[in-house]
Each structure stands twice: as structure tokens, then as C-alpha cells.
Design an enzyme around this catalytic site. Structure first.
Site, short mmCIF file in Angstrom:
data_model
loop_
_atom_site.label_atom_id
_atom_site.label_comp_id
_atom_site.label_asym_id
_atom_site.label_seq_id
_atom_site.Cartn_x
_atom_site.Cartn_y
_atom_site.Cartn_z
CG ASN A 1 42.61 49.21 45.76
OD1 ASN A 1 42.09 50.53 45.55
ND2 ASN A 1 43.32 48.99 44.93
CG MET B 1 46.22 38.71 41.15
SD MET B 1 45.56 40.37 40.42
CE MET B 1 45.80 39.47 38.68
CG HIS C 1 39.12 45.58 36.31
ND1 HIS C 1 40.01 44.22 36.03
CD2 HIS C 1 39.39 45.57 34.79
CE1 HIS C 1 40.40 44.45 35.14
NE2 HIS C 1 39.46 45.06 34.55
CG ASP D 1 29.15 38.23 37.51
OD1 ASP D 1 30.69 37.89 37.09
OD2 ASP D 1 28.43 38.96 36.54
N GLY E 1 31.61 35.70 36.11
CA GLY E 1 31.98 35.86 35.35
C GLY E 1 33.31 36.68 35.35
CG ASP F 1 37.03 41.49 36.11
OD1 ASP F 1 37.42 42.07 37.74
OD2 ASP F 1 38.05 41.60 35.21
CD GLU G 1 43.15 50.68 40.95
OE1 GLU G 1 42.47 49.83 40.39
OE2 GLU G 1 43.51 50.05 42.53
#
Length: 192
Positions: A13, A91, A110, A142, A144, A146, A175
């Protein structure tokens, strides 16, 4: 737009972002690439493109991103003049203080249509669940997993003969187009 990239793997990416910059479709510059994996190919990609890079010291933790390491990462990104942080196969869960250093300026891509299939190997989750479509999502990060606000999504059909590998390969093609587009849109609007 000055970008900082965090990655743990091959950096495909990041390469798509570099390709969009070279093609003139994305007005940006990658100032720094950091990885939590000293053997990650993303670091070699950075070196080949003359981009400063370095390794994040996660204090021996395999999956945790310690607060000290996040503070050091934030400082390195700030010192490089980074305006927007892009996670490219990174990761580890980003938390504070990195989120505080770059409020609403950390993006992730994602390989699913969030909120479906968060976490690792989302393409395998989709195949195992027997769904007829999945996709990919660019979202704000944020605290959390994803769960941040969606910026862009695109659907991809799950074909009857798809395996995790074939589906993942097709998701990655999307992507590589979607991530630079999301960055371009943000650079033109909310971040200026």
C-alpha cells in the site's frame, strides 16, 4: 501533504501511494517510514526510494504497542514534519499518546467492508463466513480495532471458487487504488 507511513510487512500500500505521487494523481510526499518489524520489506522499499526509515522499539512485545514506543513514534513523525499518518499493514493497535499527537490524522486501510470482519485476516473471515461480497475500507483510526469513521469503501464480490489467497489478491488491487484516493480527498478538504 507530508505523510508518515507505519507498516509491518511488505508495504504494497505504501508502494501504491508512491506510485500515485509519481503519476501526479496525489500531491504528497512521504517523509518517514517506520516499522515494528526490522525485517519488513517496507523498510527496503523506503530505502530504494530514498525515504528515511527506522524501526519502532516495542520493548520485546510481539503484539502490544507500548505507550513509550508510541510516544517515541509520535516524536519521530513530528520531527519529520508529518501531517498525516498512514497505516500500511501495521499490525499493532494505535492508542494514546500517538492518537493525541495526530488527532483525526491517522488513517488505516482494512480489507473488509467495516464494520464487518475487523481484525486480522479479514479476507479469510469473509470466505469462512460464506458471504457474497466483501471489500475494503479506508478509515480514521480511533482507539478501537478498526472502529474509526469510514472515509471510503468499495465492494468486491466473493466468487464461488475464491480461496483466502485469491480474494486477498483482488482486495489488494482495490486497496492500492482506494488508499491514495482517500488521502487525496483528505488533503483537498478536511486537512487544509
Amino acid at each position: 501533504m507530508v505523510l508518515g507511513i507505519l507498516g509491518s510487512g511488505s508495504g504494497s500500500n505504501m508502494q501504491a501511494i508512491l506510485d500515485a505521487i509519481a503519476a501526479g494523481t496525489l500531491d504528497a510526499r512521504i517523509a518517514l517510514v517506520l516499522s515494528d518489524n526490522p525485517d519488513a520489506y517496507i523498510l527496503e522499499r523506503a530505502a530504494k526510494n530514498g525515504i528515511p526509515s527506522g524501526v519502532i522499539d516495542c520493548r520485546g512485545f510481539k503484539t502490544k504497542f507500548p505507550e513509550e514506543a508510541q510516544a517515541e513514534t509520535a516524536a519521530r513523525l513530528k520531527d519529520a514534519g508529518v501531517e498525516l499518518v498512514c497505516l500500511a499493514g501495521f499490525m499493532r493497535l494505535v492508542k494514546r499518546p500517538l492518537l493525541d499527537a495526530f488527532p483525526e490524522r491517522i488513517l488505516n486501510i482494512h480489507p473488509s467492508l467495516l464494520p464487518a470482519f475487523p481484525g486480522i485476516a479479514a479476507w479469510k473471515q469473509a470466505v469462512d463466513a460464506g458471504v457474497s461480497e466483501t471489500g475494503c475500507t479506508v478509515h480514521h483510526v480511533d482507539d478501537g480495532m478498526d472502529t474509526g469513521p469510514v472515509i471510503l469503501q468499495e465492494k468486491i464480490p466473493v466468487l464461488p471458487d475464491d480461496t483466502d489467497k485469491t480474494l486477498h489478491a483482488r482486495i489488494q488491487l482495490v486497496e492500492h487504488r482506494l488508499y491514495p484516493e482517500a488521502i487525496r480527498r483528505l488533503a483537498q478538504t478536511a486537512l487544509r
